[in-house]
Design an enzyme around this catalytic site. Structure first.
Site, PDB file in Angstrom:
ATOM      1  CB  CYS A 263      -0.708  -0.168   1.168  1.00 45.69           C
ATOM      2  SG  CYS A 263      -2.199  -1.202   1.119  1.00 45.69           S
ATOM      3  CG  ASN A 393       0.042  -2.995  -3.910  1.00 49.52           C
ATOM      4  OD1 ASN A 393       0.421  -4.137  -3.701  1.00 49.52           O
ATOM      5  ND2 ASN A 393      -0.548  -2.529  -2.767  1.00 49.52           N
ATOM      6  CD  GLU A 394      -3.436  -5.731  -1.575  1.00 47.39           C
ATOM      7  OE1 GLU A 394      -3.963  -4.818  -0.781  1.00 47.39           O
ATOM      8  OE2 GLU A 394      -2.838  -6.568  -1.044  1.00 47.39           O
TER       9      GLU A 394
HETATM   10  O1  AHR Z   1       1.375  -6.749   3.341  1.00 44.13           O
HETATM   11  C1  AHR Z   1       0.668  -5.589   3.957  1.00 44.13           C
HETATM   12  C2  AHR Z   1      -0.168  -5.162   3.105  1.00 44.13           C
HETATM   13  O2  AHR Z   1      -1.223  -6.073   2.682  1.00 44.13           O
HETATM   14  C3  AHR Z   1       0.324  -4.443   1.723  1.00 44.13           C
HETATM   15  O3  AHR Z   1       0.779  -3.108   1.892  1.00 44.13           O
HETATM   16  C4  AHR Z   1      -0.821  -4.514   0.649  1.00 44.13           C
HETATM   17  O4  AHR Z   1      -0.251  -4.551  -0.576  1.00 44.13           O
HETATM   18  C5  AHR Z   1      -1.506  -5.540   1.161  1.00 44.13           C
HETATM   19  O5  AHR Z   1      -2.931  -5.190   1.551  1.00 44.13           O
END
Ligand code: AHR
Length: 665
Positions: A263, A393-394
């Site tokens: 994140c 990312n996600e």
């Molecule tokens: O690994 C912790 C968090 O989990 C990361 O920042 C994120 O990508 C996921 O939600």
């Protein structure tokens, strides 16, 4: 007559047909022999798997960077902490104004004419009465400072004399009870900002030391970027990494390292995205900012340091850049949600795309290129050989995301077809973002996408066949974040069972990394993690040992039919790989149940194995875990083991066994 008098050699080599025959045989016979040999040594059912299967994911979460892997010992060295990081913080947080020995004066935080505009705050110390020991301040680091007896520490600071005469500064390291560990003094005599560096040798050690800076001359001076580093950093790099933590990561021998998040990459709102250019160059010129995990990033551990570390340990760098959208949970948290994703406006996308392309030039470009020159300036003229780049990312797969992702991907593909771009398919192993992310990946023929999942240990057992049905010769998978919910042996062994399935599917799963990696005791936002630490101790979890056992025993060929087990028993798992470089055949055998069980091993397809093998076993009570108080409770045990063509292996309950078999070359 003449002919018959000639030697056999002469007759042979003057016959063109025979010469031709010799040449043909010389070329093709060895190839034929090798081909037959390989065929004989390789059992049926082998397939190529990714050599990059096991790597690391580093995110600055849980104080992994500042206060963790980054070896800086002073907290808030540049006076850039602010309420944006945390409501109760300000530029003087973690500093304490001190006036020992009846001294007095004043301290203030100023911003005019700073060391660099990117680093606006500094302190001004005005000494009115020196008293016995001067006027100054104290910093206790990140929950104190660990100092080792006999070790050297490099203290540096920027200073500017603001009154008429030079000012003497004392720098002192003290232990918990105020005892002196080391001290030195020097004179500040420049009316412009100047960097001063001295080396301190600790005559005593302490796990809870603090640093004092005291002006012992009447007058006024400005100070900034007050830094204390152990001189013994990992591989003695300046501005380097904490040696013991970095070594623990190096010991895994990861194929790659993904960084800087997580994140942290896409940030808490557009203004908080991790922008790589802010993190290179002299540390006093880097742009510090709030860390999405509720603290502060100095960017001291920046892109140069990440790339250097990768190179130092032979791991491929995998930087992840924002896909021009912020975290969908901005303004909230991943638990409670947030205000939604924000996207970089379209009229700023050209610049943003250029920023992505510039990173590739910075990493790989010649020193004659604009960004390659900056890499060289930082001390690394040779390219870093970047192969992978993550975009996003996600992220929530929205139309805004899709549009921006495509623009970035297309630009990288055109300008740098040699770079493998890794896309993102949301935070879950299934669901809306996963489905939309995969649809986009298929449409764009993306080389790789990043899947994430955190789940119960049972999930990992019941999903061991997840990738068996994935389409081959299409988009590959990077399992960029995964972990079972816990650091008990049961968790780690269930992960091990799952990892054998990742090896089995190593033709479609290209890379994997457990997450998160590091967590500082008392400063943890996310559990479980792979390695826990405080300032002096490190506790590798059992999950760490499992990761290390897999990563240090990687292969590039996978063999079916070597391990025979009861297929109805999902608690038993195994894989057999071969590492082409060493020729070693490697078995990984997992029993995730509470009973001792048996597996049959059939090595008869390998004609050249050496019976004396190396065995590494990790086993114990399912509920056992390593802690900072008892970091060695469960560790792998090495022994020798004799293998034969066919043997039954009795596998202990709740265990992972790696058997590494050498072969005759
Ligand atoms: O690994 C912790 C968090 O989990 C990361 O920042 C994120 O990508 C996921 O939600």
């Amino acid at each position: 007559m003449k002919r018959s008098n000639q030697s056999f050699v002469h007759r042979f080599f003057f016959n063109p047909f025979k010469v031709f025959l010799v040449i043909v045989l010389c070329i093709f016979l060895p190839a034929l022999i090798i081909a037959q040999d390989t065929k004989a040594k390789t059992p049926s059912g082998s397939k190529k798997i990714s050599p990059d299967l096991f790597g690391l994911f580093f995110e600055d979460i849980n104080y992994s960077a500042d206060g963790g892997l980054y070896a800086e010992l002073v907290q808030n060295r540049s006076f850039e902490y602010s309420p944006t990081d945390r409501r109760e913080w300000n530029p003087f947080s973690f500093w304490q104004y001190i006036t020992p020995g009846y001294s007095y004066g004043s301290v203030s935080v100023e911003t005019s004419e700073p060391v660099h505009p990117n680093n606006p705050h500094y302190v001004v110390l005005n000494v009115e009465h020196v008293g016995d020991s001067g006027v100054g301040f104290r910093n206790s680091g990140f929950d104190h400072i660990a100092i080792k007896k006999g070790d050297k520490y490099s203290l540096s600071l920027f200073a500017r004399q603001l009154s008429a005469d030079p000012i003497t500064l004392s720098v002192i390291l003290r232990g918990t009870k105020g005892e002196l560990l080391t001290a030195d003094k020097f004179s500040i005599s420049s009316s412009n900002w100047k960097k001063y560096t001295i080396s301190l040798t600790a005559s005593e050690g302490s796990d809870s030391a603090s640093l004092e800076i005291l002006a012992t001359t009447k007058g006024k001076l400005a100070l900034d970027v007050i830094s204390l580093f152990p001189e013994k950093t990992f591989m003695n790099r300046p501005n380097g990494l904490r040696a013991d933590l970095a070594q623990m990561l190096a010991d895994i021998k990861p194929a790659f390292i993904r960084f800087p998040g997580g994140c942290l990459t896409h940030g808490d709102g557009l203004g908080n995205m991790y922008r790589w250019k802010n993190t290179i160059g002299p540390v006093e010129q880097r742009i510090e900012q709030k860390n999405i995990w509720g603290y502060h990033q100095t960017a001291g551990l920046g892109y140069f340091e990440y790339f250097q570390f990768c190179e130092d340990i032979g791991a491929k760098p995998l930087p992840v850049l924002p896909a021009a959208v912020s975290c969908q949970n901005s303004g909230g948290t991943w638990r409670i949600g947030g205000t939604g994703q924000k996207a970089i406006p379209m009229n700023e996308m050209t610049d943003y795309i250029q920023e992505v392309l510039d990173l590739i030039e910075w990493a790989n470009g010649p020193v004659s290129s604009a960004w390659g020159a900056k890499r060289a300036e930082a001390g690394h003229p040779a390219p870093f050989n970047l192969e992978y780049i993550g975009i996003g990312n996600e992220d929530k797969i929205t139309p805004e995301f899709e549009q921006r992702f495509k623009m970035i991907y297309d630009a990288v593909k055109v300008k740098h077809p040699e770079i493998t771009v890794i896309g993102t398919v949301g935070p879950m192993p299934a669901g809306e973002d996963y489905t939309k992310g995969w649809k986009l990946a298929n449409e764009l023929h993306l080389p790789v996408v990043d899947e994430h999942y955190y789940s119960a240990p049972e999930w990992f057992i019941s999903h061991q066949y997840r990738y068996d049905d994935y389409t081959r010769n299409a988009t590959q998978v990077y399992v960029g974040e995964y972990a079972s919910w816990g650091n008990k042996l049961r968790n780690a062994i269930c992960e091990a069972a799952y990892m054998t399935s990742l090896e089995r599917n190593g033709d479609v799963v290209r890379m994997t990394s457990y997450a998160p990696l590091l967590a500082k005791k008392g400063f943890t936002q996310w559990n479980p993690d792979m390695i826990y630490f405080d300032n002096a101790t490190i506790s590798p979890t059992v999950n760490y040992h499992v990761q290390k056992m897999f990563s240090t025993n990687r292969g590039d060929l996978y063999f079916e039919n070597v391990i025979v087990k009861d297929n109805k028993d999902s608690t038993l798992a195994g894989s057999c790989v071969r590492d082409s470089k060493s020729g070693d055949v490697i078995l990984k055998l997992v029993n995730a149940s509470d009973q001792i069980k048996t597996m049959k091993i059939n090595l008869s397809g390998f004609k050249n194995i050496i019976p004396g093998a190396e065995k590494t076993e990790l086993t114990g009570s399912p509920e056992a875990a390593n802690t900072l108080d008892n970091p060695q409770r469960i560790i792998p045990v090495n022994s020798t083991f004799t293998v034969s063509k066919n043997f039954n292996y009795t596998i202990p309950s709740m265990s992972l066994t790696v058997i590494r078999i050498k072969t005759h070359k």
